[in-house]
Scaffold this motif. Structure first.
Motif, PDB file in Angstrom:
ATOM      1  N   THR A  18     -23.300  14.630  -4.107  1.00 37.75           N
ATOM      2  CA  THR A  18     -22.520  13.781  -5.010  1.00 37.75           C
ATOM      3  C   THR A  18     -23.162  12.410  -5.122  1.00 37.75           C
ATOM      4  O   THR A  18     -23.674  11.872  -4.119  1.00 37.75           O
ATOM      5  N   VAL A  19     -23.145  11.840  -6.303  1.00 35.64           N
ATOM      6  CA  VAL A  19     -23.698  10.501  -6.513  1.00 35.64           C
ATOM      7  C   VAL A  19     -22.745   9.706  -7.392  1.00 35.64           C
ATOM      8  O   VAL A  19     -22.055  10.274  -8.255  1.00 35.64           O
ATOM      9  N   THR A  20     -22.698   8.396  -7.172  1.00 36.66           N
ATOM     10  CA  THR A  20     -21.842   7.510  -7.962  1.00 36.66           C
ATOM     11  C   THR A  20     -22.680   6.416  -8.597  1.00 36.66           C
ATOM     12  O   THR A  20     -23.432   5.719  -7.904  1.00 36.66           O
ATOM     13  N   SER A  22     -22.671   2.882 -10.810  1.00 36.57           N
ATOM     14  CA  SER A  22     -21.759   1.745 -10.973  1.00 36.57           C
ATOM     15  C   SER A  22     -21.886   1.089 -12.339  1.00 36.57           C
ATOM     16  O   SER A  22     -22.962   1.080 -12.941  1.00 36.57           O
ATOM     17  N   THR A  60     -11.793  13.005 -16.390  1.00 40.10           N
ATOM     18  CA  THR A  60     -12.682  13.965 -15.733  1.00 40.10           C
ATOM     19  C   THR A  60     -13.202  14.944 -16.779  1.00 40.10           C
ATOM     20  O   THR A  60     -12.505  15.270 -17.750  1.00 40.10           O
ATOM     21  N   ARG A  63     -17.819  18.469 -13.713  1.00 39.12           N
ATOM     22  CA  ARG A  63     -18.340  17.844 -12.495  1.00 39.12           C
ATOM     23  C   ARG A  63     -18.402  16.319 -12.596  1.00 39.12           C
ATOM     24  O   ARG A  63     -18.796  15.645 -11.632  1.00 39.12           O
ATOM     25  N   SER A  65     -16.590  12.636 -13.206  1.00 41.82           N
ATOM     26  CA  SER A  65     -15.316  11.924 -13.167  1.00 41.82           C
ATOM     27  C   SER A  65     -15.598  10.436 -13.071  1.00 41.82           C
ATOM     28  O   SER A  65     -16.712  10.023 -12.722  1.00 41.82           O
ATOM     29  N   ASN A  67     -14.091   6.428 -11.902  1.00 42.61           N
ATOM     30  CA  ASN A  67     -13.158   5.603 -11.135  1.00 42.61           C
ATOM     31  C   ASN A  67     -12.980   4.324 -11.946  1.00 42.61           C
ATOM     32  O   ASN A  67     -13.849   3.449 -11.945  1.00 42.61           O
ATOM     33  N   SER A  76     -16.984   3.271 -12.673  1.00 45.47           N
ATOM     34  CA  SER A  76     -18.079   4.018 -12.056  1.00 45.47           C
ATOM     35  C   SER A  76     -18.002   5.493 -12.436  1.00 45.47           C
ATOM     36  O   SER A  76     -16.926   6.035 -12.700  1.00 45.47           O
ATOM     37  N   LYS A  78     -18.863   9.364 -11.196  1.00 44.35           N
ATOM     38  CA  LYS A  78     -19.182  10.222 -10.071  1.00 44.35           C
ATOM     39  C   LYS A  78     -19.638  11.579 -10.592  1.00 44.35           C
ATOM     40  O   LYS A  78     -18.955  12.197 -11.404  1.00 44.35           O
ATOM     41  N   SER A  80     -20.489  15.223  -9.234  1.00 43.92           N
ATOM     42  CA  SER A  80     -20.349  16.129  -8.086  1.00 43.92           C
ATOM     43  C   SER A  80     -21.263  17.338  -8.257  1.00 43.92           C
ATOM     44  O   SER A  80     -21.603  17.717  -9.378  1.00 43.92           O
ATOM     45  N   SER A  82     -24.460  17.885  -7.875  1.00 44.00           N
ATOM     46  CA  SER A  82     -25.541  17.490  -8.782  1.00 44.00           C
ATOM     47  C   SER A  82     -26.509  18.639  -9.043  1.00 44.00           C
ATOM     48  O   SER A  82     -26.842  19.420  -8.140  1.00 44.00           O
TER      49      SER A  82
END
Lengths: 119, 112
Positions: A18-20, A22, A60, A63, A65, A67, A76, A78, A80, A82
């Motif tokens: 998973t990566v987020t 910004s 969402t 995969r 989503s 924030n 941000s 996300k 999931s 990947s």
């Protein structure tokens, strides 16, 4: 004037992790829209996800989503589980509603984040 | 339904030459815009239109002209090309109060 800032020029992630990414923005408006666009090496701009500011629930799409923190002006993304196909440049963008006149509806983009996915 | 189309895909110009980048959409969208993409700067708005006959300047309009005589077409004219206009150009269209913007495939322009 509205501004959008992506503070991570580059990010990397292992496949299946998973990566987020910004994004922060600056605005004095209360009603607006936020977007994440993906730009793969083909150069085509592809909409990933959108968020309406009046909605408290985070958007969402499979995969992907977000924030969304309205008070903090943070948005941000996300990703999931990947996948190699997620490797691309990702842009955060802001727009006001098309409320009439020529000042509304324009997209303002951040500088972009290059995402690398390692197998 | 072709979406947003742009021609040409690639173009090389000499300093001082003029040319027109073509953009068309077949979705009956009211709103159209032109962006340029440069490394590290994201996409910056050049010109914008909210309907036939109505245009407005964006963030970086100098050196570019637009007109919108029909809903479908929104050409971008470079009057006298300069090396600083070397970039990738995107056309986009949108509809309604909260419509998503759809992008064309882009034109890579090099000015020597």
């Amino acid at each position: 004037a509205q501004t959008v800032t992506q503070s991570q020029p580059e990010m990397s992630v292992q496949e299946a992790e998973t990566v987020t990414l910004s994004c922060t923005y600056d605005t004095s408006e209360s009603d607006y829209y936020l977007f994440w666009y993906k730009q793969p090496p083909s150069r085509q701009m592809i909409l990933v996800i959108r968020q309406e500011a009046y909605k408290q629930q985070n958007a969402t799409e499979n995969r992907f989503s977000v924030n969304f923190q309205k008070a903090a002006k943070s948005f941000s993304l996300k990703i999931s589980d990947s996948q190699l196909g997620d490797a691309a440049m990702y842009f955060c963008a802001y727009r006001l509603p098309n409320a009439g006149g020529t000042s509304y509806g324009k997209l303002t983009f951040g500088q972009g984040t290059i995402l690398t996915v390692h197998p | 339904n072709a979406g947003v189309t742009q021609t040409p895909k690639f173009q090389v110009l000499k300093t001082g030459q003029s040319m027109t980048l073509q953009c068309a959409q077949d979705m009956n969208h009211e709103y159209m815009s032109w962006y340029r993409q440069d490394p590290g700067m994201g996409l910056r708005l050049i010109h914008y239109s909210v309907g036939a006959g109505i245009t407005d300047q964006g963030e970086v309009p100098n050196g570019y002209n637009v007109s919108r005589s029909t809903t479908e077409d929104f050409p971008l004219r470079l009057l006298s090309a300069a090396p600083s206009q070397t970039s990738v150009y995107f056309c986009a269209s949108s509809w309604g109060l909260a419509g998503t913007w759809f992008f064309g495939p882009g034109t890579r322009l090099t000015v020597l």
